[in-house]
Write a protein that holds these residues in place. Sequence first.
Motif, PDB file in Angstrom:
ATOM      1  N   SER A  17     -54.235  52.487  -2.632  1.00  0.00           N
ATOM      2  CA  SER A  17     -54.303  52.424  -2.285  1.00  0.00           C
ATOM      3  C   SER A  17     -53.026  51.116  -1.515  1.00  0.00           C
ATOM      4  CB  SER A  17     -55.260  52.425  -1.048  1.00  0.00           C
ATOM      5  OG  SER A  17     -55.882  51.144  -1.593  1.00  0.00           O
ATOM      6  N   ARG A  18     -52.408  51.333  -0.114  1.00  0.00           N
ATOM      7  CA  ARG A  18     -51.724  49.779   0.112  1.00  0.00           C
ATOM      8  C   ARG A  18     -51.913  49.210   1.507  1.00  0.00           C
ATOM      9  NH1 ARG A  18     -46.446  51.979  -2.760  1.00  0.00           N
ATOM     10  NH2 ARG A  18     -47.159  52.399  -4.871  1.00  0.00           N
ATOM     11  N   ARG A  19     -51.695  48.318   1.811  1.00  0.00           N
ATOM     12  CA  ARG A  19     -52.165  47.940   3.677  1.00  0.00           C
ATOM     13  C   ARG A  19     -50.485  47.964   4.042  1.00  0.00           C
ATOM     14  NH1 ARG A  19     -54.841  46.113   6.916  1.00  0.00           N
ATOM     15  NH2 ARG A  19     -56.488  45.856   6.268  1.00  0.00           N
ATOM     16  N   PHE A  20     -50.443  48.592   5.073  1.00  0.00           N
ATOM     17  CA  PHE A  20     -49.402  48.587   5.763  1.00  0.00           C
ATOM     18  C   PHE A  20     -49.153  47.442   6.978  1.00  0.00           C
ATOM     19  CE2 PHE A  20     -48.381  51.874   3.133  1.00  0.00           C
ATOM     20  CZ  PHE A  20     -47.525  51.879   2.903  1.00  0.00           C
ATOM     21  N   ASP A  21     -48.741  46.742   7.083  1.00  0.00           N
ATOM     22  CA  ASP A  21     -48.197  45.502   7.902  1.00  0.00           C
ATOM     23  C   ASP A  21     -48.430  45.896   9.435  1.00  0.00           C
ATOM     24  OD1 ASP A  21     -50.421  43.560   6.663  1.00  0.00           O
ATOM     25  OD2 ASP A  21     -48.154  42.683   6.179  1.00  0.00           O
ATOM     26  N   ASN A  22     -47.412  47.576   9.640  1.00  0.00           N
ATOM     27  CA  ASN A  22     -46.747  47.853  10.702  1.00  0.00           C
ATOM     28  C   ASN A  22     -47.226  48.931  11.224  1.00  0.00           C
ATOM     29  OD1 ASN A  22     -46.272  49.367   8.543  1.00  0.00           O
ATOM     30  ND2 ASN A  22     -43.975  49.786   8.368  1.00  0.00           N
TER      31      ASN A  22
END
Length: 127
Positions: A17-22
Motif C-alpha cells: 500500500s502507498r500513501r498519496f499526498d495528492n
Amino acid sequence: MTSSLLVRYLEDLRGDSRRFDNLPGSLTATIRLDIHTTQGVDKWFLLINKGIVQSSKESTHPDLVMCAPQQLFDDFTCGNSRVMPALFRNAMQIEGDLRLLTIFDRILPVRKMRPHGHGRAEEPGNG
C-alpha cells in the motif's frame, strides 16, 4: 489474466500500500476497474483509506465502477489519454460517484505532458 501496464501497476500496489499526498486525507472509497480483454473481464479494486491506496482482487462494494478496454486503461497509465476526455467521448462506462474519477487520475503515475500531446510516465504517487 492480462499483462498490461495498468495491471502491472496494480500488482505493485497489491503487494504494497502507498500513501498519496495528492489525495484528500479524509477520503475512504473503493473503485472497481473492469478491464475488458480478449479473454474476458479482469476485475481489480482500488481501496482508498485516508490517503493510503492499495489494490485487491477480492470483491468488495465499490463506490465507483469504471469499465473500459485494456488499451484505454493502459493509455491512462502511460499518459496517452486522460480520464475525463475519455468519459466525454464515450470511450468507457462508469457507474457510481463521478467525483472519484479525478481521484483515480491522481492514483495513476504522474504525467507531464510534452509538446504535441505525448505523455511520459513518472514515479507513481508523487505530485
